[in-house]
Design an enzyme around this catalytic site. Structure first.
Site, PDB file in Angstrom:
ATOM      1  N   GLY A  77       0.855  -1.191   0.000  1.00  0.00           N
ATOM      2  CA  GLY A  77       0.000   0.000   0.000  1.00  0.00           C
ATOM      3  C   GLY A  77       0.888   1.238   0.000  1.00  0.00           C
ATOM      4  O   GLY A  77       1.905   1.290  -0.711  1.00  0.00           O
ATOM      5  N   SER A  78       0.571   2.183   0.850  1.00  0.00           N
ATOM      6  CA  SER A  78       1.310   3.456   0.837  1.00  0.00           C
ATOM      7  C   SER A  78       2.705   3.371   1.427  1.00  0.00           C
ATOM      8  O   SER A  78       3.476   4.325   1.311  1.00  0.00           O
ATOM      9  CB  SER A  78       0.503   4.528   1.559  1.00  0.00           C
ATOM     10  OG  SER A  78      -0.643   4.834   0.799  1.00  0.00           O
ATOM     11  N   VAL A  79       3.038   2.243   2.066  1.00  0.00           N
ATOM     12  CA  VAL A  79       4.429   2.068   2.491  1.00  0.00           C
ATOM     13  C   VAL A  79       5.329   2.043   1.240  1.00  0.00           C
ATOM     14  O   VAL A  79       6.536   2.276   1.308  1.00  0.00           O
ATOM     15  CB  VAL A  79       4.577   0.786   3.356  1.00  0.00           C
ATOM     16  CG1 VAL A  79       6.030   0.501   3.698  1.00  0.00           C
ATOM     17  CG2 VAL A  79       3.757   0.920   4.643  1.00  0.00           C
ATOM     18  N   SER A  80       4.705   1.805   0.072  1.00  0.00           N
ATOM     19  CA  SER A  80       5.441   1.828  -1.205  1.00  0.00           C
ATOM     20  C   SER A  80       6.049   3.192  -1.502  1.00  0.00           C
ATOM     21  O   SER A  80       7.030   3.296  -2.238  1.00  0.00           O
ATOM     22  CB  SER A  80       4.494   1.494  -2.365  1.00  0.00           C
ATOM     23  OG  SER A  80       3.830   0.274  -2.153  1.00  0.00           O
ATOM     24  N   LYS A  81       5.432   4.241  -0.974  1.00  0.00           N
ATOM     25  CA  LYS A  81       5.821   5.596  -1.407  1.00  0.00           C
ATOM     26  C   LYS A  81       7.290   5.892  -1.150  1.00  0.00           C
ATOM     27  O   LYS A  81       7.944   6.574  -1.945  1.00  0.00           O
ATOM     28  CB  LYS A  81       4.927   6.638  -0.716  1.00  0.00           C
ATOM     29  CG  LYS A  81       3.480   6.612  -1.236  1.00  0.00           C
ATOM     30  CD  LYS A  81       2.624   7.713  -0.664  1.00  0.00           C
ATOM     31  CE  LYS A  81       1.291   7.871  -1.395  1.00  0.00           C
ATOM     32  NZ  LYS A  81       0.339   6.761  -1.189  1.00  0.00           N
TER      33      LYS A  81
END
Ligand SMILES: [Zn+2]
Length: 828
Positions: A77-81
């Site tokens: 999820g947003s940990v990808s950013k």
């Protein structure tokens, strides 16, 4: 000196023991959660490069039941950013771009000339969320990609939420655009660049960028799921997932720890370059944002973190950078409690474990009107979690429903029980008939929301409350109690200010009591003006209309007109025909309301199931000519039956309390009309008062109104007085449903729950559905009945077994349970 040395030696030992204790605690909490279907995932705790704890719980794919390992790759999820910003940093160090370059320099079709790469990275661009932009325009079968997203932005050029750099607002569009910049500048795909410059060099062998347009995926891939009816069901990528940048990096706790440790060294970029990523961004005015490049910075220099939530996945990485400690929790479920609790334990904060409770062996009537079905219902804390053939967890509290009906707790859309909560915070009158939420502030009279909140905080109550804001109360304040006249423009303006404030504070809308003197003299324009304020804020209008007898038709027409002019949903409260010669006209009135609905006016009603009302005897004088014998004679002939109407409160002469108007007339050798005038006169004396329960409606009209598909059930009741205060809901279930077969039990329940929630404008209550609040009633459809009468108005109903409010038992077989979980419920 000796002592000092001793302390130095001792402290690390204690810390070590404490740390081991904390890890043991985290392990036991995660196990507890896993055993209750509240956690499925992997966890890693590390310090200075050493793994202190690493464990996998549960399954990686609900279709195969395959087990997770710590090498299973989750959708971050947003940990990808943080990976996308790292790739931009690498490009910057390669001299291929600068953070303050405009995005348009690399993506000419990007429609905003004044947004920079830096503003994308730290969420200060003002770009709106792409989900909203895409939803309107996407073919349902399309998979959204970075390319089509950019094209959509170019075509639609949606307004920025704010000018670049002026504010901070998290928006995934920043990162999908960032990925497009990356691919354009590097001349390769995001995944190819990622493998070449990050995953490859660091040895993160199970980390990759995946999207829906790819045909295959590594075997380590984890699938998101949720529990439905106790069984794990796939809940994974959606059609947005052709896009990367904001999410869709897959990784494992082991690889993430390699990544975390690499960030302390200069393996990917220089220390100075990375330092900027974990430093708060700045707005144009110099204010700090608490967000760097793909990292939240809750405690600068100490702690940086990022959460990641996406369909079927919840994750978080927290780095305690001053101690080189790291906590990583990856879950392929829908529950975030493992993330929250593990972090709190690691940070030495107090925790409360979620508690589950299973109600088994019940027939569920879910409130939607669907047929009853056998099931068990699981509650976690204050919410319904799951419904189906569920089996108990180890040591789980179980309630055997013995085959009875489990329904959503009843919502009373017009209640006066609120004023009795000081004396009885358990609200036995309401809970004993299955009510779990009362709506107060009725008939134009209300208390300020702040005082309601303060009051239930000081003296917690067993039921939920919501309130409307009353017109008469607004008038009394604005007009300094001089209310027997029209309000001036200035007075109306001051009412609007107070009303708007109450709506912002959670009020359901505007209530009026136009038949009562404090509002009777207000102009229709005043009501419309106020209703418009409620409409603007998304509130509703509920009314004790101007006349329930002589001018009933006009009063209903006025209500419809208020709905039309203010463009607001309107509800006629306790709908009735309280005039003998108008009995039987319910069908015609319902047609009038149906026509209004066809004209686009959302008109609804509520009703209590009695032929008698309860009020001040003054309402028996529609022209407010309280000394007119002719009007009194009209009242005794048309508006009530003096032989079946009781003065339930009569302060001038308490001996008359409980006597009918005819009986009082006989005592004084008067006609009933003369007795009525006497009652009006004596109760109007300073410090005196009286309440009448007047028989005045026909059963046929009640049945017609009750059956109308837009009518919900209310009590209009209080803790004492009219028997409806103790019996309205059980009376519908026992008399109108079981005995008279007026409607199905499912329809009746719908009229007490989901329809009511809809009519008053609240969410999350009124149905038995996952995620809804656990307001529930267990009852026996064979025996449920009201027992309260005028003579014995406090008699409790039969057949209500258990009532739960926000997951807590508040009523059990004729007795209040001393739990006080009631909440103030705001407009949705
Ligand atoms: Zn009323």
């Amino acid at each position: 000196m000796k002592k000092f040395v001793f302390l130095l030696l001792f402290i690390p030992l204690v810390t070590f023991a404490q740390q081991a204790q904390k890890i043991a605690r985290i392990d036991s909490v995660l196990t507890y959660l896993y055993q209750r279907q509240l956690f499925n995932g992997t966890v890693l705790i590390g310090e200075k490069g050493k793994v202190l704890y690493k464990k996998a719980f549960g399954i990686s794919d609900p279709r195969t039941g395959a087990s997770l390992t710590t090498a299973s790759a989750f959708n971050l999820g947003s940990v990808s950013k943080q990976f996308f910003t790292m790739m931009i940093m690498i490009l910057k160090e390669q001299g291929k771009l600068k953070y303050d370059d405009p995005v348009q320099q690399y993506l000419p079709q990007f429609p905003y000339s004044n947004i920079t790469i830096r503003q994308l990275m730290n969420h200060t661009s003002g770009l709106p969320e792409y989900f909203d932009i895409a939803l309107g325009d996407m073919n349902l079968l399309d998979t959204l990609t970075n390319e089509s997203m950019l094209a959509l932005l170019a075509v639609k050029k949606p307004d920025l939420v704010f000018q670049p750099g002026e504010q901070w607002q998290y928006s995934n569009t920043n990162y999908t655009t960032l990925a497009s910049v990356l691919e354009k500048v590097s001349g390769t795909t995001a995944d190819a660049f990622f493998q070449q410059y990050i995953a490859g060099p660091l040895g993160m062998k199970d980390t990759y960028i995946y999207d829906l347009t790819m045909r295959s995926y590594p075997s380590s891939r984890v699938f998101g799921f949720e529990y439905q009816k106790g069984v794990p069901v796939l809940n994974d990528l959606v059609r947005f997932d052709g896009i990367v940048g904001d999410g869709n990096v897959y990784s494992t706790v082991e690889d993430l720890y390699i990544w975390d440790q690499a960030l302390y060294k200069e393996k990917l970029v220089s220390k100075a370059t990375f330092e900027e990523a974990i430093t708060s961004g700045k707005l144009n005015n110099g204010e700090l944002t608490k967000y760097g490049f793909g990292w939240f910075v809750p405690e600068p220099g100490k702690k940086v973190s990022h959460t990641g939530g996406w369909v079927g996945f919840r994750n978080e990485i927290t780095r305690y950078i001053d101690r080189n400690q790291t906590l990583i929790v990856l879950t392929n479920g829908t529950d975030a409690s493992a993330i929250y609790l593990a972090k709190r334990i690691w940070e030495d904060k107090a925790i409360t474990l979620p508690v589950t409770h299973l109600i088994t062996n019940v027939n569920v009537i879910d409130g939607t009107g669907l047929a009853a079905f056998p099931a068990s219902v699981r509650i976690v804390d204050d919410r319904i979690r799951d419904i189906g053939p569920l089996t108990p967890f180890v040591n789980e509290e179980v309630t055997d429903g013995q085959g009875k009906i489990l329904a959503p707790g009843f919502i009373d859309s017009h209640s006066h029980h609120g004023s009795g909560l000081d004396d009885d915070p358990s609200a036995l009158a309401a809970t004993s008939q299955g009510i779990t939420m009362i709506v107060i502030g009725q008939d134009g009279s209300s208390d300020p929301i702040d005082s309601i909140r303060a009051s239930i905080q000081r003296h917690p109550v067993s039921i939920n409350l919501a309130t409307y804001t009353g017109q008469s109360t607004l008038r009394e304040a604005a007009m300094k109690d001089d209310v027997l006249r029209k309000a001036t423009v200035a007075e109306i303006d001051s009412m609007k200010v107070v009303l708007a404030r109450e709506l912002d504070n959670g009020s359901l809308g505007l209530s009026t009591g136009l038949e009562y003197e404090a509002a009777f003299y207000s102009s229709p324009e005043e009501v419309v003006e106020l209703a418009k304020v409620a409409a603007e804020k998304g509130g509703r209008y509920i009314s004790h209309i101007r006349s329930e007898d002589v001018s009933l038709d006009e009063a209903i027409a006025e209500t419809i007109e208020i709905g039309r002019q203010a463009d607001i949903p309107v509800q006629i409260s306790h709908i009735k025909i309280a005039m003998r010669s108008k009995w039987g006209s319910s069908d015609r009135i319902l047609r009038q309301m149906e026509q209004a609905r066809l004209d686009g006016i959302n008109i609804t009603a509520d009703i209590y199931p009695y032929t008698m009302w309860n009020s001040t005897p003054r309402v028996l004088f529609p022209k407010k000519d309280f000394e007119s014998l002719a009007s009194a004679e009209f009242a005794t002939r048309e508006l009530f039956d003096p032989a079946a109407s009781v003065m339930v409160r009569y302060t001038p002469n308490p001996e008359w309390q409980g006597k009918t108007v005819s009986a009082i007339a006989a005592i004084n050798h008067e006609t009933p009309a003369q007795a009525l005038l006497r009652i009006i006169r004596e109760t109007a004396m300073p410090g005196q008062g009286g309440t009448i329960v007047a028989t005045s409606m026909s059963e046929t009209d009640i049945s017609h109104f009750l059956k109308w598909p837009y009518t919900n059930v209310c009590s209009d009741g209080a803790m004492s007085g009219h028997p409806r205060g103790h019996g309205a809901f059980t009376r519908v279930l026992g008399r109108y449903v079981r005995e008279q077969h007026l409607m199905s039990l499912e329809t009746a329940i719908q009229k007490m729950t989901s329809l009511t929630a809809e009519n008053i404008g609240i969410q999350g209550r009124g149905m038995i559905a996952p995620g809804y609040f656990a307001d529930l009633v267990l009852f026996d459809p064979e025996t449920v009945i009201d027992n309260a009468t005028i003579e014995n108005p406090l008699a409790l109903s039969t057949g209500i077994n258990y009532v739960w409010v926000n997951g807590k038992l508040v009523y059990s077989d004729q007795k209040a349970v001393k739990n006080f979980p009631g909440q103030f419920v705001e407009r949705r």
